[in-house]
Design a protein around this motif. Structure first.
Motif, mmCIF file in Angstrom:
data_model
loop_
_atom_site.group_PDB
_atom_site.id
_atom_site.type_symbol
_atom_site.label_atom_id
_atom_site.label_comp_id
_atom_site.label_asym_id
_atom_site.label_seq_id
_atom_site.Cartn_x
_atom_site.Cartn_y
_atom_site.Cartn_z
ATOM 1 N N ASN A 135 -3.898 -4.762 -16.502
ATOM 2 C CA ASN A 135 -3.029 -3.591 -16.391
ATOM 3 C C ASN A 135 -3.280 -2.588 -17.518
ATOM 4 O O ASN A 135 -2.624 -1.551 -17.589
ATOM 5 C CB ASN A 135 -1.551 -4.013 -16.369
ATOM 6 C CG ASN A 135 -1.155 -4.865 -17.551
ATOM 7 O OD1 ASN A 135 -1.907 -5.743 -17.977
ATOM 8 N ND2 ASN A 135 0.034 -4.637 -18.092
ATOM 9 N N VAL A 194 0.247 -0.783 -14.021
ATOM 10 C CA VAL A 194 1.478 -1.230 -13.366
ATOM 11 C C VAL A 194 2.611 -0.285 -13.743
ATOM 12 O O VAL A 194 2.942 -0.130 -14.919
ATOM 13 C CB VAL A 194 1.833 -2.676 -13.772
ATOM 14 C CG1 VAL A 194 3.168 -3.089 -13.145
ATOM 15 C CG2 VAL A 194 0.729 -3.640 -13.346
ATOM 16 N N ASP A 195 3.188 0.355 -12.742
ATOM 17 C CA ASP A 195 4.336 1.239 -12.939
ATOM 18 C C ASP A 195 5.580 0.367 -13.092
ATOM 19 O O ASP A 195 5.947 -0.356 -12.159
ATOM 20 C CB ASP A 195 4.483 2.165 -11.733
ATOM 21 C CG ASP A 195 5.634 3.159 -11.880
ATOM 22 O OD1 ASP A 195 6.452 2.997 -12.812
ATOM 23 O OD2 ASP A 195 5.717 4.089 -11.054
ATOM 24 N N PRO A 196 6.250 0.406 -14.251
ATOM 25 C CA PRO A 196 7.419 -0.463 -14.451
ATOM 26 C C PRO A 196 8.567 -0.174 -13.493
ATOM 27 O O PRO A 196 9.417 -1.040 -13.266
ATOM 28 C CB PRO A 196 7.831 -0.178 -15.902
ATOM 29 C CG PRO A 196 7.233 1.152 -16.222
ATOM 30 C CD PRO A 196 5.965 1.238 -15.428
ATOM 31 N N LYS A 228 6.399 -1.683 -8.901
ATOM 32 C CA LYS A 228 5.164 -2.446 -9.060
ATOM 33 C C LYS A 228 4.497 -2.790 -7.726
ATOM 34 O O LYS A 228 3.443 -3.421 -7.706
ATOM 35 C CB LYS A 228 5.454 -3.735 -9.839
ATOM 36 C CG LYS A 228 6.069 -3.491 -11.214
ATOM 37 C CD LYS A 228 6.276 -4.787 -11.979
ATOM 38 C CE LYS A 228 6.878 -4.521 -13.354
ATOM 39 N NZ LYS A 228 7.009 -5.756 -14.159
ATOM 40 N N SER A 232 0.861 -1.539 -7.214
ATOM 41 C CA SER A 232 -0.063 -2.184 -8.154
ATOM 42 C C SER A 232 -0.418 -3.593 -7.702
ATOM 43 O O SER A 232 -1.592 -3.986 -7.701
ATOM 44 C CB SER A 232 0.559 -2.224 -9.552
ATOM 45 O OG SER A 232 0.810 -0.920 -10.032
ATOM 46 N N GLN A 238 2.601 -9.504 -17.253
ATOM 47 C CA GLN A 238 3.423 -9.026 -16.154
ATOM 48 C C GLN A 238 3.893 -10.238 -15.358
ATOM 49 O O GLN A 238 3.213 -11.265 -15.326
ATOM 50 C CB GLN A 238 2.630 -8.089 -15.233
ATOM 51 C CG GLN A 238 2.199 -6.784 -15.873
ATOM 52 C CD GLN A 238 3.370 -5.845 -16.109
ATOM 53 O OE1 GLN A 238 4.308 -5.780 -15.316
ATOM 54 N NE2 GLN A 238 3.321 -5.120 -17.223
#
Length: 210
Positions: free
Chosen positions: A122, A142-144, A147, A150, A173
């Motif tokens: 990531n 990875v978009d918090p 996700k 991703s 993650q």
């Protein structure tokens, strides 16, 4: 030397070891290694055998057919693997290199008998190190906040590489439940953790505060 690895679990009870060992002995199976233990909390029994393939008068497919009645008798969940088939391993890491570099070095030196088909991360920090080993590097941010996209990409990369083992080498993650279920018994986490008690960053700090 070609071997078969038989891995199984079932409700604990009397006669399981005798039943499995008797099956192997009946067919001339040479057990080169055997491990088993009971888990009293779950009431389950676990066993692993490494069998010399040439000691059996049949191949792995017939082994599966002949062992099925034994497994049914003891309600055994089981798998048998031909160890001559080299595992295709996808590694996953984040920023820290120590777990990943240890695996890559051992693989490069011939100590790990597998094919490393790629590294998913990531972050982009480890790219040059991974590519030095001529291993494909896949940067999947990875978009918090969401996700889903991703991990859909992660799943795509695993499938495209025909990976049969995924190793988390300090991948920071949490793998979604649906991927854990899809790759059940195929994911190994080699980085020590306090999961599930302390989730997220700084688990040691969390433990100390408690």
């Amino acid at each position: 030397m070609k071997t078969y690895r038989l891995v199984m679990s079932c409700p604990d009870g009397v006669g399981i070891v005798a039943g499995v060992s008797g099956f192997l002995a009946e067919h001339g199976g040479w057990s080169m290694e055997a491990n088993h233990h009971s888990d009293f909390e779950s009431g389950y029994f676990f066993m692993r055998h490494v069998i010399k393939a040439e000691s059996l008068p049949f191949g792995i497919e017939e082994f599966k057919a002949r062992f099925a009645p034994v497994a049914e008798k003891f309600s055994i969940k089981w798998q048998v693997f031909d160890t001559s088939k080299i595992k295709r391993v996808m590694l996953m890491a984040s920023k820290e290199a120590h777990c990943l570099i240890d695996l890559l070095y051992r693989w490069h030196s011939g100590e790990l008998d597998c094919d490393i088909v790629g590294v998913i991360s990531n972050h982009d920090d480890l790219r040059s190190m991974v590519e030095w080993y001529n291993v494909p590097f896949h940067h999947v941010p990875v978009d918090p906040n969401d996700k889903t996209e991703s991990f859909a990409k992660v799943n795509q990369l695993i499938e495209e590489a025909d990976s049969d083992t995924i190793v988390l080498a300090r991948y920071m993650q949490i793998i979604p439940p649906e991927l854990c279920q899809k790759y059940k018994h195929k994911i190994i986490n080699i980085h020590h953790s306090f999961l599930p008690s302390f989730v997220g960053a700084k688990p040691y700090h969390q433990a100390a505060k408690r």
